[in-house]
Design an enzyme around this catalytic site. Structure first.
Site, PDB file in Angstrom:
ATOM      1  N   GLY A   1     -14.318   2.336   1.011  1.00 32.29           N
ATOM      2  CA  GLY A   1     -14.952   1.291   0.207  1.00 32.29           C
ATOM      3  C   GLY A   1     -14.856  -0.107   0.795  1.00 32.29           C
ATOM      4  O   GLY A   1     -15.702  -0.958   0.535  1.00 32.29           O
TER       5      GLY A   1
ATOM      6  N   ASP B   1     -11.069  -3.236  -1.042  1.00 31.81           N
ATOM      7  CA  ASP B   1     -12.248  -3.613  -1.828  1.00 31.81           C
ATOM      8  C   ASP B   1     -11.823  -3.832  -3.280  1.00 31.81           C
ATOM      9  O   ASP B   1     -12.188  -4.827  -3.891  1.00 31.81           O
ATOM     10  CB  ASP B   1     -13.375  -2.576  -1.712  1.00 31.81           C
ATOM     11  CG  ASP B   1     -12.910  -1.152  -1.994  1.00 31.81           C
ATOM     12  OD1 ASP B   1     -11.691  -0.888  -1.924  1.00 31.81           O
ATOM     13  OD2 ASP B   1     -13.759  -0.299  -2.291  1.00 31.81           O
TER      14      ASP B   1
ATOM     15  N   ASP C   1      -6.970  -1.262  -8.466  1.00 31.99           N
ATOM     16  CA  ASP C   1      -7.190  -0.788  -9.836  1.00 31.99           C
ATOM     17  C   ASP C   1      -5.812  -0.557 -10.472  1.00 31.99           C
ATOM     18  O   ASP C   1      -5.179  -1.495 -10.951  1.00 31.99           O
ATOM     19  CB  ASP C   1      -8.018   0.495  -9.719  1.00 31.99           C
ATOM     20  CG  ASP C   1      -8.716   0.881 -10.999  1.00 31.99           C
ATOM     21  OD1 ASP C   1      -8.329   0.382 -12.050  1.00 31.99           O
ATOM     22  OD2 ASP C   1      -9.645   1.695 -10.953  1.00 31.99           O
TER      23      ASP C   1
ATOM     24  N   VAL D   1     -18.452  -0.069 -12.608  1.00 29.13           N
ATOM     25  CA  VAL D   1     -19.418  -0.806 -11.795  1.00 29.13           C
ATOM     26  C   VAL D   1     -19.497  -0.209 -10.389  1.00 29.13           C
ATOM     27  O   VAL D   1     -18.563   0.450  -9.928  1.00 29.13           O
ATOM     28  CB  VAL D   1     -19.064  -2.315 -11.707  1.00 29.13           C
ATOM     29  CG1 VAL D   1     -19.221  -3.000 -13.047  1.00 29.13           C
ATOM     30  CG2 VAL D   1     -17.653  -2.511 -11.154  1.00 29.13           C
TER      31      VAL D   1
ATOM     32  N   ASP E   1     -18.346   3.024  -5.257  1.00 26.17           N
ATOM     33  CA  ASP E   1     -19.286   4.142  -5.366  1.00 26.17           C
ATOM     34  C   ASP E   1     -19.197   4.858  -6.700  1.00 26.17           C
ATOM     35  O   ASP E   1     -18.220   4.710  -7.454  1.00 26.17           O
ATOM     36  CB  ASP E   1     -18.997   5.165  -4.260  1.00 26.17           C
ATOM     37  CG  ASP E   1     -17.690   5.935  -4.502  1.00 26.17           C
ATOM     38  OD1 ASP E   1     -16.638   5.276  -4.650  1.00 26.17           O
ATOM     39  OD2 ASP E   1     -17.733   7.175  -4.586  1.00 26.17           O
TER      40      ASP E   1
HETATM   41  C1  PRP Z   1     -10.455   2.829  -4.080  1.00 36.02           C
HETATM   42  C2  PRP Z   1     -10.022   1.538  -3.403  1.00 36.02           C
HETATM   43  C3  PRP Z   1      -8.542   1.659  -3.352  1.00 36.02           C
HETATM   44  C4  PRP Z   1      -8.212   2.514  -4.546  1.00 36.02           C
HETATM   45  C5  PRP Z   1      -7.695   1.623  -5.630  1.00 36.02           C
HETATM   46  O1  PRP Z   1     -10.560   3.836  -3.139  1.00 36.02           O
HETATM   47  O2  PRP Z   1     -10.599   1.395  -2.126  1.00 36.02           O
HETATM   48  O3  PRP Z   1      -8.091   2.255  -2.163  1.00 36.02           O
HETATM   49  O4  PRP Z   1      -9.429   3.115  -5.018  1.00 36.02           O
HETATM   50  O5  PRP Z   1      -7.342   2.400  -6.740  1.00 36.02           O
HETATM   51  P1  PRP Z   1      -5.899   2.332  -7.381  1.00 36.02           P
HETATM   52  O6  PRP Z   1      -5.480   0.896  -7.435  1.00 36.02           O
HETATM   53  O7  PRP Z   1      -6.101   2.913  -8.781  1.00 36.02           O
HETATM   54  O8  PRP Z   1      -4.980   3.170  -6.570  1.00 36.02           O
HETATM   55  P2  PRP Z   1     -11.174   5.267  -3.489  1.00 36.02           P
HETATM   56  O9  PRP Z   1     -10.060   6.234  -3.732  1.00 36.02           O
HETATM   57  O10 PRP Z   1     -12.186   5.137  -4.592  1.00 36.02           O
HETATM   58  O11 PRP Z   1     -11.848   5.672  -2.142  1.00 36.02           O
HETATM   59  P3  PRP Z   1     -13.058   4.967  -1.360  1.00 36.02           P
HETATM   60  O12 PRP Z   1     -12.541   3.659  -0.814  1.00 36.02           O
HETATM   61  O13 PRP Z   1     -13.409   5.925  -0.278  1.00 36.02           O
HETATM   62  O14 PRP Z   1     -14.170   4.756  -2.358  1.00 36.02           O
END
Ligand code: PRP
Length: 197
Positions: free
Chosen positions: A56, A112, A115, A165, A171
């Site tokens: 991401g 990015d 959460d 979002v 994604d």
């Molecule tokens: C997203 C983002 C972080 C993680 C944050 O990655 O890039 O690495 O989630 O979430 P958290 O704070 O709840 O641990 P994702 O796992 O969606 O993978 P991606 O970057 O390939 O979309």
């Protein structure tokens, strides 16, 4: 500018799934310029190593680095969760490690979105064991309401609302990352069954 009909038609199709724009392309780019300026000032003479975790962060990292005016290096990590349960406990698996050693380096870890903070916490613990000179976090988006672990975030672009979002790296089932803005997905898209492509 000359329009490529095929490209604009595809763009329109993706945007049709968006209910409303939450953060515009112009707002994102403006904020990234500010972050780049701050980082350039803070890291003068330090040759920082920027580390991004795929996938991401791709869009943010590419735009951010072009707004940083000092010499720098960049490397990537890729992680994958062992299982939903392991992920909820904050355990992730490193599927691509860094190419560049980080001992003694000034690291800017770029995300990015933060959460729950579980992924970031796990990665920071791992990176700190490698004894960098310093490590700070730069995230474009912050979903504070979901946070389970308090972590220091040095550079933050925007706080995101507690809504699903997409866009600018975020994604839904691997789609919508390439939208240049952050948008709210139509609820019909969230609930409809995915058909094989
Ligand atoms: C997203 C983002 C972080 C993680 C944050 O990655 O890039 O690495 O989630 O979430 P958290 O704070 O709840 O641990 P994702 O796992 O969606 O993978 P991606 O970057 O390939 O979309």
């Amino acid at each position: 500018m000359r329009q490529n009909n095929l490209t604009s038609s595809k763009d329109s199709d993706l945007k049709l799934d968006i209910d409303s724009i939450v953060i515009s392309e112009a707002e994102i780019q403006e904020r990234i310029k500010e972050l780049g300026k701050r980082i350039s000032f803070d890291y003068q003479g330090k040759n920082p190593l920027f580390i991004g975790v795929l996938k991401g962060v791709l869009f943010f990292l590419a735009d951010l680095l072009r707004c940083v005016t000092i010499p720098l290096e960049v490397d990537f990590l890729a992680v994958s969760s062992y299982s939903a349960e392991a992920r909820n406990k904050g355990v992730v698996r490193l599927v691509k490690d860094l190419d560049i050693p980080i001992d003694g380096r000034h690291v800017v870890f770029v995300e990015d979105v933060v959460d729950t903070g579980l992924t970031l916490n796990y990665i920071l613990q791992n990176l700190k064991m490698r004894q960098p000179a310093s490590i700070k976090v730069c995230t474009l988006f912050d979903k504070r309401k979901h946070r389970l672990i308090t972590l220091p975030l040095e550079y933050v672009g925007f706080e995101l609302p507690d809504r699903f979002v997409v866009g600018y790296g975020l994604d839904f089932r691997e789609k919508y990352r390439n939208l240049p803005f952050i948008g709210l997905l139509k609820s019909s898209v969230l609930t409809r069954e995915t058909s094989p492509e």
